[in-house]
Scaffold this motif. Structure first.
Motif, PDB file in Angstrom:
ATOM      1  N   TYR A 155      -0.112   6.897   1.469  1.00 31.00           N
ATOM      2  CA  TYR A 155       0.750   5.874   0.759  1.00 31.00           C
ATOM      3  C   TYR A 155       0.873   6.887  -0.218  1.00 31.00           C
ATOM      4  CZ  TYR A 155       0.762   2.400   4.476  1.00 31.00           C
ATOM      5  OH  TYR A 155      -0.104   1.747   5.638  1.00 31.00           O
ATOM      6  N   GLY A 171       4.188  -1.929  -5.427  1.00 31.23           N
ATOM      7  CA  GLY A 171       3.066  -1.639  -3.632  1.00 31.23           C
ATOM      8  C   GLY A 171       2.831  -0.478  -3.363  1.00 31.23           C
ATOM      9  N   VAL A 195       1.654  -4.834  16.080  1.00 35.73           N
ATOM     10  CA  VAL A 195       0.456  -5.395  16.927  1.00 35.73           C
ATOM     11  C   VAL A 195       0.300  -4.919  17.326  1.00 35.73           C
ATOM     12  CG1 VAL A 195      -0.411  -6.763  18.935  1.00 35.73           C
ATOM     13  CG2 VAL A 195       0.531  -7.819  17.561  1.00 35.73           C
ATOM     14  N   LEU A 202      -8.108   0.190  -2.076  1.00 33.38           N
ATOM     15  CA  LEU A 202      -7.790  -0.920  -2.170  1.00 33.38           C
ATOM     16  C   LEU A 202      -8.639  -1.492  -0.574  1.00 33.38           C
ATOM     17  CD1 LEU A 202      -5.124   0.562  -2.561  1.00 33.38           C
ATOM     18  CD2 LEU A 202      -4.137  -0.696  -0.721  1.00 33.38           C
ATOM     19  N   TYR A 258      -6.200  -3.050  13.241  1.00 37.65           N
ATOM     20  CA  TYR A 258      -5.888  -3.840  12.828  1.00 37.65           C
ATOM     21  C   TYR A 258      -6.272  -3.571  11.250  1.00 37.65           C
ATOM     22  CZ  TYR A 258      -3.940  -6.322  16.559  1.00 37.65           C
ATOM     23  OH  TYR A 258      -3.659  -6.724  17.236  1.00 37.65           O
ATOM     24  N   TYR A 306      -5.148  -7.137  -0.016  1.00 37.33           N
ATOM     25  CA  TYR A 306      -5.926  -6.640  -0.124  1.00 37.33           C
ATOM     26  C   TYR A 306      -6.199  -6.503  -1.584  1.00 37.33           C
ATOM     27  CZ  TYR A 306      -5.143  -3.136   4.012  1.00 37.33           C
ATOM     28  OH  TYR A 306      -5.277  -2.672   5.172  1.00 37.33           O
ATOM     29  N   LEU A 317      -2.373  -6.924  -3.448  1.00 34.34           N
ATOM     30  CA  LEU A 317      -1.370  -6.637  -2.361  1.00 34.34           C
ATOM     31  C   LEU A 317      -1.860  -7.163  -1.151  1.00 34.34           C
ATOM     32  CD1 LEU A 317      -2.162  -3.042  -3.622  1.00 34.34           C
ATOM     33  CD2 LEU A 317      -0.008  -4.283  -4.086  1.00 34.34           C
ATOM     34  N   LEU A 320      -2.553   7.465   7.932  1.00 30.02           N
ATOM     35  CA  LEU A 320      -1.584   7.068   6.652  1.00 30.02           C
ATOM     36  C   LEU A 320      -1.547   7.933   5.948  1.00 30.02           C
ATOM     37  CD1 LEU A 320      -1.435   3.287   8.094  1.00 30.02           C
ATOM     38  CD2 LEU A 320      -0.555   5.576   9.707  1.00 30.02           C
ATOM     39  N   TYR A 339      -7.457 -10.615   6.880  1.00 31.69           N
ATOM     40  CA  TYR A 339      -6.199 -10.814   7.409  1.00 31.69           C
ATOM     41  C   TYR A 339      -6.409 -11.123   8.692  1.00 31.69           C
ATOM     42  CZ  TYR A 339      -9.512  -8.444  11.147  1.00 31.69           C
ATOM     43  OH  TYR A 339     -10.548  -8.497  12.284  1.00 31.69           O
ATOM     44  N   ALA A 387       0.434  -1.100  16.173  1.00 26.95           N
ATOM     45  CA  ALA A 387       0.930  -0.273  15.451  1.00 26.95           C
ATOM     46  C   ALA A 387      -0.670  -0.143  14.109  1.00 26.95           C
ATOM     47  CB  ALA A 387       2.309   0.110  15.014  1.00 26.95           C
ATOM     48  N   HIS A 388      -1.367   0.964  13.039  1.00 30.53           N
ATOM     49  CA  HIS A 388      -1.415   0.749  11.882  1.00 30.53           C
ATOM     50  C   HIS A 388      -1.273   0.877  11.096  1.00 30.53           C
ATOM     51  CE1 HIS A 388      -4.139   1.966  15.402  1.00 30.53           C
ATOM     52  NE2 HIS A 388      -4.556   0.849  15.497  1.00 30.53           N
ATOM     53  N   GLU A 389       0.173   1.183  11.158  1.00 30.44           N
ATOM     54  CA  GLU A 389       1.010   1.139  10.024  1.00 30.44           C
ATOM     55  C   GLU A 389       1.311   0.222   9.512  1.00 30.44           C
ATOM     56  OE1 GLU A 389       3.532   4.318  12.195  1.00 30.44           O
ATOM     57  OE2 GLU A 389       4.746   3.301  10.983  1.00 30.44           O
ATOM     58  N   ALA A 390       0.380  -0.505   8.015  1.00 35.36           N
ATOM     59  CA  ALA A 390       0.819  -1.512   7.138  1.00 35.36           C
ATOM     60  C   ALA A 390       2.045  -1.529   5.953  1.00 35.36           C
ATOM     61  CB  ALA A 390      -0.355  -1.809   6.737  1.00 35.36           C
ATOM     62  N   PHE A 391       2.859  -2.413   5.991  1.00 39.45           N
ATOM     63  CA  PHE A 391       4.497  -2.340   5.001  1.00 39.45           C
ATOM     64  C   PHE A 391       2.913  -3.648   4.154  1.00 39.45           C
ATOM     65  CE2 PHE A 391       6.695   0.401   6.921  1.00 39.45           C
ATOM     66  CZ  PHE A 391       6.129   0.644   8.301  1.00 39.45           C
ATOM     67  N   PHE A 392       3.623  -2.807   2.674  1.00 39.46           N
ATOM     68  CA  PHE A 392       3.370  -4.105   1.611  1.00 39.46           C
ATOM     69  C   PHE A 392       4.074  -3.885   0.945  1.00 39.46           C
ATOM     70  CE2 PHE A 392      -1.627  -2.447   0.899  1.00 39.46           C
ATOM     71  CZ  PHE A 392      -1.781  -1.620   1.745  1.00 39.46           C
ATOM     72  N   GLY A 393       3.512  -5.176  -0.020  1.00 36.24           N
ATOM     73  CA  GLY A 393       4.600  -6.039  -1.029  1.00 36.24           C
ATOM     74  C   GLY A 393       4.238  -5.604  -1.987  1.00 36.24           C
ATOM     75  N   GLN A 394       5.241  -6.642  -3.401  1.00 41.44           N
ATOM     76  CA  GLN A 394       4.885  -5.045  -4.322  1.00 41.44           C
ATOM     77  C   GLN A 394       3.965  -5.635  -5.333  1.00 41.44           C
ATOM     78  OE1 GLN A 394       7.136  -7.754  -3.578  1.00 41.44           O
ATOM     79  NE2 GLN A 394       8.269  -8.346  -5.317  1.00 41.44           N
ATOM     80  N   GLY A 395       2.927  -6.438  -4.924  1.00 35.79           N
ATOM     81  CA  GLY A 395       2.008  -7.219  -5.346  1.00 35.79           C
ATOM     82  C   GLY A 395       1.476  -8.353  -6.549  1.00 35.79           C
ATOM     83  N   TYR A 442      -2.176  -8.960   5.531  1.00 30.98           N
ATOM     84  CA  TYR A 442      -3.350  -8.383   5.332  1.00 30.98           C
ATOM     85  C   TYR A 442      -3.139  -8.981   3.965  1.00 30.98           C
ATOM     86  CZ  TYR A 442      -2.847  -5.643   9.506  1.00 30.98           C
ATOM     87  OH  TYR A 442      -2.500  -4.990  10.603  1.00 30.98           O
TER      88      TYR A 442
END
Lengths: 113, 112
Positions: free
Chosen positions: A35, A42, B96, B43, A99, B35, B90, A33, B48, B98-106, B33
Protein backbone atom coordinates in the motif's frame (compact mmCIF):
# COMPACT_ATOMS: atom_id res chain seq x y z
CA UNK A 1 -0.32 -8.90 17.34
CA UNK A 2 2.64 -9.81 15.20
CA UNK A 3 4.26 -7.08 13.12
CA UNK A 4 6.17 -7.45 9.92
CA UNK A 5 9.74 -6.18 9.76
CA UNK A 6 9.79 -3.55 7.05
CA UNK A 7 12.99 -1.82 5.88
CA UNK A 8 14.30 0.68 5.43
CA UNK A 9 12.35 2.95 7.77
CA UNK A 10 12.99 5.93 5.51
CA UNK A 11 14.68 6.77 2.24
CA UNK A 12 15.83 10.03 0.69
CA UNK A 13 16.49 9.77 -3.04
CA UNK A 14 16.90 11.93 -6.10
CA UNK A 15 14.26 12.04 -8.79
CA UNK A 16 14.97 9.38 -11.40
CA UNK A 17 16.58 6.91 -9.02
CA UNK A 18 15.25 3.41 -8.41
CA UNK A 19 13.99 2.38 -4.98
CA UNK A 20 13.85 -0.97 -3.20
CA UNK A 21 12.17 -1.86 0.07
CA UNK A 22 11.30 -5.15 1.71
CA UNK A 23 9.28 -6.89 4.35
CA UNK A 24 10.28 -9.97 6.30
CA UNK A 25 8.68 -12.22 8.87
CA UNK A 26 9.50 -15.31 10.86
CA UNK A 27 6.11 -16.75 9.87
CA UNK A 28 4.82 -17.97 6.54
CA UNK A 29 2.38 -15.71 4.72
CA UNK A 30 -0.02 -16.72 1.96
CA UNK A 31 -0.83 -13.19 0.78
CA UNK A 32 1.33 -10.09 0.49
CA UNK A 33 -0.04 -6.62 -0.19
CA UNK A 34 1.70 -3.31 -0.79
CA UNK A 35 0.00 0.00 0.00
CA UNK A 36 0.94 3.67 -0.40
CA UNK A 37 -0.30 6.31 2.01
CA UNK A 38 -0.20 10.04 1.31
CA UNK A 39 -0.14 12.41 4.31
CA UNK A 40 -3.51 12.59 6.05
CA UNK A 41 -5.10 10.04 3.74
CA UNK A 42 -5.96 6.36 3.83
CA UNK A 43 -3.64 3.75 2.30
CA UNK A 44 -4.19 2.88 -1.35
CA UNK A 45 -3.58 -0.66 -2.57
CA UNK A 46 -0.75 -0.85 -5.11
CA UNK A 47 -0.07 -4.54 -5.67
CA UNK A 48 -1.43 -7.85 -4.35
CA UNK A 49 0.57 -11.11 -4.42
CA UNK A 50 -0.88 -14.56 -3.85
CA UNK A 51 1.72 -17.13 -4.91
CA UNK A 52 5.27 -17.81 -3.77
CA UNK A 53 7.71 -16.55 -6.39
CA UNK A 54 5.07 -14.36 -8.03
CA UNK A 55 6.39 -11.17 -9.64
CA UNK A 56 3.78 -8.50 -10.41
CA UNK A 57 4.10 -5.05 -11.94
CA UNK A 58 1.91 -1.97 -11.77
CA UNK A 59 3.44 0.71 -13.97
CA UNK A 60 6.83 1.63 -12.51
CA UNK A 61 6.19 -0.56 -9.47
CA UNK A 62 7.21 -4.20 -9.23
CA UNK A 63 6.64 -6.47 -6.25
CA UNK A 64 7.66 -10.04 -5.55
CA UNK A 65 6.34 -12.73 -3.24
CA UNK A 66 9.43 -14.33 -1.73
CA UNK A 67 10.04 -17.98 -2.49
CA UNK A 68 10.23 -18.84 1.23
CA UNK A 69 6.82 -17.14 1.73
CA UNK A 70 8.38 -15.17 4.58
CA UNK A 71 9.26 -12.02 2.68
CA UNK A 72 8.24 -9.64 -0.08
CA UNK A 73 9.95 -6.88 -2.02
CA UNK A 74 8.75 -3.69 -3.69
CA UNK A 75 10.77 -1.84 -6.31
CA UNK A 76 9.99 1.57 -7.81
CA UNK A 77 11.83 2.49 -10.98
CA UNK A 78 12.66 6.01 -12.18
CA UNK A 79 11.14 7.73 -9.14
CA UNK A 80 9.19 10.98 -9.53
CA UNK A 81 8.17 13.57 -6.91
CA UNK A 82 4.63 12.18 -6.59
CA UNK A 83 6.08 8.87 -5.34
CA UNK A 84 6.58 10.61 -1.99
CA UNK A 85 4.66 8.94 0.81
CA UNK A 86 4.66 6.01 3.20
CA UNK A 87 4.73 2.53 1.72
CA UNK A 88 3.29 -0.29 3.81
CA UNK A 89 3.55 -3.99 3.36
CA UNK A 90 0.76 -6.16 4.70
CA UNK A 91 0.19 -9.86 4.74
CA UNK A 92 -2.21 -12.58 5.65
CA UNK A 93 -0.42 -15.15 7.75
CA UNK A 94 -0.85 -18.81 6.88
CA UNK A 95 -3.02 -20.41 9.55
CA UNK A 96 -4.09 -17.04 10.89
CA UNK A 97 -7.65 -15.86 11.39
CA UNK A 98 -9.46 -15.08 8.18
CA UNK A 99 -9.51 -11.42 7.17
CA UNK A 100 -6.83 -10.32 9.63
CA UNK A 101 -3.96 -8.54 7.96
CA UNK A 102 -0.61 -7.88 9.61
CA UNK A 103 1.08 -4.59 8.70
CA UNK A 104 4.66 -3.42 8.61
CA UNK A 105 5.55 -0.04 10.15
CA UNK A 106 6.10 1.53 6.76
CA UNK A 107 8.88 3.03 4.67
CA UNK A 108 8.83 6.83 4.35
CA UNK A 109 10.00 7.81 0.87
CA UNK A 110 11.20 11.32 0.08
CA UNK A 111 12.08 12.22 -3.51
CA UNK A 112 14.15 15.30 -4.19
CA UNK A 113 13.33 16.94 -7.53
CA UNK B 1 -18.65 6.38 -7.15
CA UNK B 2 -18.08 3.20 -5.15
CA UNK B 3 -15.94 3.49 -2.09
CA UNK B 4 -15.57 3.85 1.63
CA UNK B 5 -16.53 7.10 3.33
CA UNK B 6 -15.35 8.07 6.76
CA UNK B 7 -16.69 11.08 8.57
CA UNK B 8 -15.77 13.47 9.90
CA UNK B 9 -12.23 14.04 8.60
CA UNK B 10 -11.22 15.81 11.82
CA UNK B 11 -12.79 15.40 15.26
CA UNK B 12 -12.02 17.14 18.53
CA UNK B 13 -13.40 15.94 21.85
CA UNK B 14 -12.88 16.66 25.49
CA UNK B 15 -11.31 14.05 27.68
CA UNK B 16 -13.88 11.73 29.24
CA UNK B 17 -16.41 12.01 26.42
CA UNK B 18 -17.41 9.14 24.18
CA UNK B 19 -17.20 9.80 20.45
CA UNK B 20 -18.47 7.84 17.44
CA UNK B 21 -16.67 7.67 14.11
CA UNK B 22 -18.70 6.89 11.01
CA UNK B 23 -17.75 4.44 8.25
CA UNK B 24 -19.98 3.68 5.26
CA UNK B 25 -19.21 1.59 2.18
CA UNK B 26 -21.13 0.99 -1.03
CA UNK B 27 -18.81 -1.69 -2.40
CA UNK B 28 -21.11 -4.52 -1.26
CA UNK B 29 -18.25 -5.89 0.85
CA UNK B 30 -19.12 -8.29 3.65
CA UNK B 31 -16.03 -7.66 5.81
CA UNK B 32 -15.23 -4.34 7.48
CA UNK B 33 -12.39 -3.30 9.76
CA UNK B 34 -11.21 -0.52 12.04
CA UNK B 35 -7.51 0.28 12.40
CA UNK B 36 -5.65 2.75 14.51
CA UNK B 37 -2.50 4.49 13.25
CA UNK B 38 -0.03 6.37 15.42
CA UNK B 39 2.94 8.37 14.08
CA UNK B 40 5.71 6.10 12.82
CA UNK B 41 3.64 3.01 13.47
CA UNK B 42 1.96 0.47 11.31
CA UNK B 43 -1.76 -0.12 11.41
CA UNK B 44 -3.17 -1.90 14.42
CA UNK B 45 -6.49 -3.73 14.21
CA UNK B 46 -9.18 -2.60 16.64
CA UNK B 47 -12.26 -4.56 15.54
CA UNK B 48 -13.44 -6.39 12.47
CA UNK B 49 -16.73 -7.76 11.20
CA UNK B 50 -17.24 -10.50 8.65
CA UNK B 51 -21.03 -10.30 8.51
CA UNK B 52 -23.93 -8.22 9.72
CA UNK B 53 -24.63 -8.48 13.45
CA UNK B 54 -21.28 -10.12 14.14
CA UNK B 55 -17.89 -8.63 14.99
CA UNK B 56 -14.62 -9.72 16.56
CA UNK B 57 -12.02 -7.99 18.71
CA UNK B 58 -8.74 -7.17 17.09
CA UNK B 59 -5.39 -6.62 18.76
CA UNK B 60 -6.24 -3.39 20.61
CA UNK B 61 -10.01 -3.49 21.29
CA UNK B 62 -9.92 -2.19 24.87
CA UNK B 63 -11.72 1.14 25.20
CA UNK B 64 -13.52 0.79 21.87
CA UNK B 65 -16.91 -0.56 20.79
CA UNK B 66 -18.53 -1.23 17.42
CA UNK B 67 -21.84 -2.27 15.89
CA UNK B 68 -22.75 -3.84 12.55
CA UNK B 69 -26.48 -3.44 12.09
CA UNK B 70 -26.22 -2.89 8.35
CA UNK B 71 -23.87 -4.32 5.74
CA UNK B 72 -22.89 -0.82 4.61
CA UNK B 73 -22.11 0.66 8.02
CA UNK B 74 -19.56 -0.10 10.76
CA UNK B 75 -19.39 2.77 13.30
CA UNK B 76 -16.65 2.87 15.92
CA UNK B 77 -17.17 4.38 19.38
CA UNK B 78 -14.13 5.56 21.26
CA UNK B 79 -15.12 5.43 24.91
CA UNK B 80 -13.77 7.27 27.91
CA UNK B 81 -12.07 4.03 28.92
CA UNK B 82 -9.58 4.38 26.05
CA UNK B 83 -6.50 5.80 27.78
CA UNK B 84 -4.84 7.38 24.76
CA UNK B 85 -7.51 8.03 22.12
CA UNK B 86 -5.74 10.70 20.06
CA UNK B 87 -4.84 8.99 16.78
CA UNK B 88 -5.65 8.57 13.10
CA UNK B 89 -8.45 6.03 12.62
CA UNK B 90 -8.88 4.09 9.40
CA UNK B 91 -11.84 2.04 8.26
CA UNK B 92 -11.48 -0.63 5.58
CA UNK B 93 -13.56 -3.27 3.82
CA UNK B 94 -12.99 -6.38 1.73
CA UNK B 95 -14.91 -9.14 0.01
CA UNK B 96 -15.24 -12.42 1.87
CA UNK B 97 -12.91 -14.51 -0.24
CA UNK B 98 -10.04 -12.06 -0.64
CA UNK B 99 -7.56 -10.42 1.69
CA UNK B 100 -7.27 -7.16 -0.21
CA UNK B 101 -8.61 -4.43 2.06
CA UNK B 102 -9.70 -1.05 0.71
CA UNK B 103 -9.45 1.96 3.01
CA UNK B 104 -11.39 5.12 3.68
CA UNK B 105 -9.67 8.49 3.93
CA UNK B 106 -9.40 8.34 7.72
CA UNK B 107 -10.57 10.36 10.72
CA UNK B 108 -8.07 12.23 12.85
CA UNK B 109 -9.32 12.28 16.43
CA UNK B 110 -7.82 14.71 18.91
CA UNK B 111 -8.81 14.53 22.55
CA UNK B 112 -8.01 17.59 24.63
Amino acid sequence: GQQLNQSPQSMFIQEGEDVSMNCTSSSIFNTWLWYKQDPGEGPVLLIALYKAGELTSNGRLTAQFGITRKDSFLNISASIPSDVGIYFCAGHRSGGSNYKLTFGKGTLLTVNP
Amino acid sequence: DGGITQSPKYLFRKEGQNVTLSCEQNLNHDAMYWYRQDPGQGLRLIYYSQIVNDFQKGDIAEGYSVSREKKESFPLTVTSAQKNPTAFYLCASSIVSAHEAFFGQGTRLTVV
